[in-house]
Design a protein around this motif. Structure first.
Motif, PDB file in Angstrom:
ATOM      1  N   THR A  87       0.828  -1.207   0.000  1.00 56.46           N
ATOM      2  CA  THR A  87       0.000   0.000   0.000  1.00 56.46           C
ATOM      3  C   THR A  87       0.856   1.247   0.000  1.00 56.46           C
ATOM      4  O   THR A  87       0.529   2.237  -0.657  1.00 56.46           O
ATOM      5  N   THR A  88       1.968   1.213   0.708  1.00 55.48           N
ATOM      6  CA  THR A  88       2.841   2.383   0.800  1.00 55.48           C
ATOM      7  C   THR A  88       3.906   2.402  -0.291  1.00 55.48           C
ATOM      8  O   THR A  88       4.782   3.263  -0.264  1.00 55.48           O
ATOM      9  N   ASN A  89       3.852   1.473  -1.221  1.00 53.43           N
ATOM     10  CA  ASN A  89       4.760   1.400  -2.363  1.00 53.43           C
ATOM     11  C   ASN A  89       6.203   1.096  -1.961  1.00 53.43           C
ATOM     12  O   ASN A  89       7.135   1.426  -2.671  1.00 53.43           O
ATOM     13  N   THR A  90       6.394   0.469  -0.815  1.00 49.37           N
ATOM     14  CA  THR A  90       7.738   0.036  -0.450  1.00 49.37           C
ATOM     15  C   THR A  90       7.993  -1.382  -0.938  1.00 49.37           C
ATOM     16  O   THR A  90       9.132  -1.770  -1.145  1.00 49.37           O
ATOM     17  N   ASN A  91       6.913  -2.173  -1.095  1.00 51.65           N
ATOM     18  CA  ASN A  91       6.963  -3.532  -1.638  1.00 51.65           C
ATOM     19  C   ASN A  91       8.004  -4.414  -0.946  1.00 51.65           C
ATOM     20  O   ASN A  91       8.640  -5.248  -1.581  1.00 51.65           O
ATOM     21  N   ILE A 132      -2.426  -5.023  -8.162  1.00 54.76           N
ATOM     22  CA  ILE A 132      -3.187  -3.768  -8.136  1.00 54.76           C
ATOM     23  C   ILE A 132      -2.360  -2.662  -7.500  1.00 54.76           C
ATOM     24  O   ILE A 132      -2.335  -1.530  -7.977  1.00 54.76           O
ATOM     25  N   HIS A 133      -1.653  -3.005  -6.424  1.00 55.06           N
ATOM     26  CA  HIS A 133      -0.849  -1.990  -5.734  1.00 55.06           C
ATOM     27  C   HIS A 133       0.341  -1.520  -6.575  1.00 55.06           C
ATOM     28  O   HIS A 133       0.823  -0.402  -6.362  1.00 55.06           O
ATOM     29  N   ASN A 134       0.815  -2.347  -7.487  1.00 51.58           N
ATOM     30  CA  ASN A 134       1.908  -1.900  -8.353  1.00 51.58           C
ATOM     31  C   ASN A 134       1.499  -0.685  -9.174  1.00 51.58           C
ATOM     32  O   ASN A 134       2.348   0.111  -9.571  1.00 51.58           O
ATOM     33  N   PHE A 135       0.204  -0.535  -9.428  1.00 53.13           N
ATOM     34  CA  PHE A 135      -0.301   0.618 -10.153  1.00 53.13           C
ATOM     35  C   PHE A 135      -0.844   1.683  -9.203  1.00 53.13           C
ATOM     36  O   PHE A 135      -0.487   2.854  -9.317  1.00 53.13           O
ATOM     37  N   THR A 136      -1.707   1.278  -8.287  1.00 54.06           N
ATOM     38  CA  THR A 136      -2.390   2.277  -7.463  1.00 54.06           C
ATOM     39  C   THR A 136      -1.466   2.987  -6.481  1.00 54.06           C
ATOM     40  O   THR A 136      -1.616   4.191  -6.269  1.00 54.06           O
ATOM     41  N   ALA A 169      -0.800   6.919  -6.595  1.00 51.31           N
ATOM     42  CA  ALA A 169      -1.027   7.762  -5.410  1.00 51.31           C
ATOM     43  C   ALA A 169       0.220   8.579  -5.090  1.00 51.31           C
ATOM     44  O   ALA A 169       0.123   9.760  -4.741  1.00 51.31           O
ATOM     45  N   GLY A 170       1.379   7.984  -5.207  1.00 47.75           N
ATOM     46  CA  GLY A 170       2.620   8.710  -4.955  1.00 47.75           C
ATOM     47  C   GLY A 170       2.833   9.842  -5.945  1.00 47.75           C
ATOM     48  O   GLY A 170       3.236  10.954  -5.565  1.00 47.75           O
ATOM     49  N   ILE A 171       2.556   9.592  -7.219  1.00 42.32           N
ATOM     50  CA  ILE A 171       2.691  10.638  -8.234  1.00 42.32           C
ATOM     51  C   ILE A 171       1.660  11.737  -7.989  1.00 42.32           C
ATOM     52  O   ILE A 171       1.957  12.933  -8.131  1.00 42.32           O
ATOM     53  N   ALA A 172       0.442  11.347  -7.601  1.00 42.23           N
ATOM     54  CA  ALA A 172      -0.602  12.340  -7.309  1.00 42.23           C
ATOM     55  C   ALA A 172      -0.195  13.233  -6.146  1.00 42.23           C
ATOM     56  O   ALA A 172      -0.387  14.460  -6.197  1.00 42.23           O
ATOM     57  N   ILE A 173       0.393  12.662  -5.120  1.00 42.21           N
ATOM     58  CA  ILE A 173       0.836  13.455  -3.967  1.00 42.21           C
ATOM     59  C   ILE A 173       1.962  14.399  -4.382  1.00 42.21           C
ATOM     60  O   ILE A 173       2.007  15.557  -3.960  1.00 42.21           O
ATOM     61  N   TRP A 179      -8.822  12.096  -6.610  1.00 43.53           N
ATOM     62  CA  TRP A 179      -9.423  11.023  -7.401  1.00 43.53           C
ATOM     63  C   TRP A 179      -9.152  11.218  -8.886  1.00 43.53           C
ATOM     64  O   TRP A 179      -8.855  10.263  -9.601  1.00 43.53           O
ATOM     65  N   THR A 180      -9.220  12.463  -9.339  1.00 41.92           N
ATOM     66  CA  THR A 180      -8.922  12.759 -10.737  1.00 41.92           C
ATOM     67  C   THR A 180      -7.458  12.486 -11.042  1.00 41.92           C
ATOM     68  O   THR A 180      -7.128  11.869 -12.057  1.00 41.92           O
ATOM     69  N   ASP A 181      -6.578  12.943 -10.156  1.00 42.35           N
ATOM     70  CA  ASP A 181      -5.146  12.690 -10.357  1.00 42.35           C
ATOM     71  C   ASP A 181      -4.863  11.195 -10.394  1.00 42.35           C
ATOM     72  O   ASP A 181      -4.095  10.716 -11.230  1.00 42.35           O
ATOM     73  N   LEU A 182      -5.479  10.450  -9.483  1.00 39.95           N
ATOM     74  CA  LEU A 182      -5.267   9.002  -9.417  1.00 39.95           C
ATOM     75  C   LEU A 182      -5.703   8.324 -10.712  1.00 39.95           C
ATOM     76  O   LEU A 182      -4.969   7.503 -11.276  1.00 39.95           O
ATOM     77  N   VAL A 183      -6.880   8.677 -11.197  1.00 38.36           N
ATOM     78  CA  VAL A 183      -7.408   8.077 -12.428  1.00 38.36           C
ATOM     79  C   VAL A 183      -6.530   8.451 -13.624  1.00 38.36           C
ATOM     80  O   VAL A 183      -6.138   7.595 -14.415  1.00 38.36           O
ATOM     81  N   ARG A 184      -6.212   9.722 -13.761  1.00 35.81           N
ATOM     82  CA  ARG A 184      -5.433  10.161 -14.927  1.00 35.81           C
ATOM     83  C   ARG A 184      -4.017   9.578 -14.929  1.00 35.81           C
ATOM     84  O   ARG A 184      -3.533   9.160 -15.967  1.00 35.81           O
TER      85      ARG A 184
END
Length: 194
Positions: A125-129, A150-154, A158-162, A182-187
């Motif tokens: 979830t935190t992209n540390t994997n 799913i987390h490999n993308f989401t 989320a990190g790029i959106a932040i 939500w828009t940033d996440l989708v785009r």
């Protein structure tokens, strides 16, 4: 005591050539990729993928009841990120704990122990994997495909959106909004990562 494996050998021309090609390629893609990212993170921005992706994007907004034009304050943006991350963490934890009862488990692998399921769900979830298990000997196909992939993308989106929200916050010093999570996440997911 310290490893020197990161440095280039002075007498190896091939290593220097590879390094120069890498730096050159990085410099060549920086500006075009940066401009593309600006277009992706601008709701009104147009990209070359619009004819294919824009209908899917609009459908996603409609199904999820997202108003892409409605921006959020930093508190709303942060709350959306935390809510999204919490749901993703719980979803992943549930799948990992109960993988023994879920499909695509031909090896009959049991669910993970609570601490391992939480550790894995939190790290993805935190992209540390960070992984403390043995891949196919611990995770079913379903767990790997649905919970972790799913987390490999989401989590990356989320990190790029932040990062985009941080830049907007710096640029828009006196504005009350920093975009729509939500828009940033989708785009980012559709236009950059998919």
């Amino acid at each position: 005591m310290f490893s020197n494996s990161w440095h280039l050998p002075m007498n190896n021309p091939n290593a220097w050539l590879q390094f120069a090609l890498y730096v050159g390629a990085l410099l060549l893609v920086t500006k075009p990729l940066g401009l593309y990212l600006v277009q992706v993170l601008d709701v009104r921005g147009r990209t070359w993928l619009d004819p294919v992706v824009r209908p899917i994007e609009r459908l996603t907004y409609r199904l999820c009841r997202i108003d892409p034009a409605r921006e959020q304050s930093w508190i709303g943006y942060t709350f959306a990120l935390l809510a999204f991350s919490l749901v993703g963490l719980l979803f992943t934890y549930f799948i990992l704990r109960y993988q023994g009862h879920l499909p695509l488990n031909p090896q009959g692998l049991p669910g993970l122990a609570p601490h391992l399921a939480f550790n894995t769900a939190a790290s993805f979830t935190t992209n540390t994997n960070w992984q403390s298990y043995g891949g196919e000997s611990t995770m079913s196909y379903f767990s790997q495909m649905v919970a972790l992939t799913i987390h490999n993308f989401t989590s990356a989106a989320a990190g790029i959106a932040i990062a985009a929200a941080l830049v907007r916050g710096i640029v828009r010093q006196s504005a009350r909004t920093i975009g729509n999570f939500w828009t940033d996440l989708v785009r980012v997911t559709y236009y950059l990562l998919a």
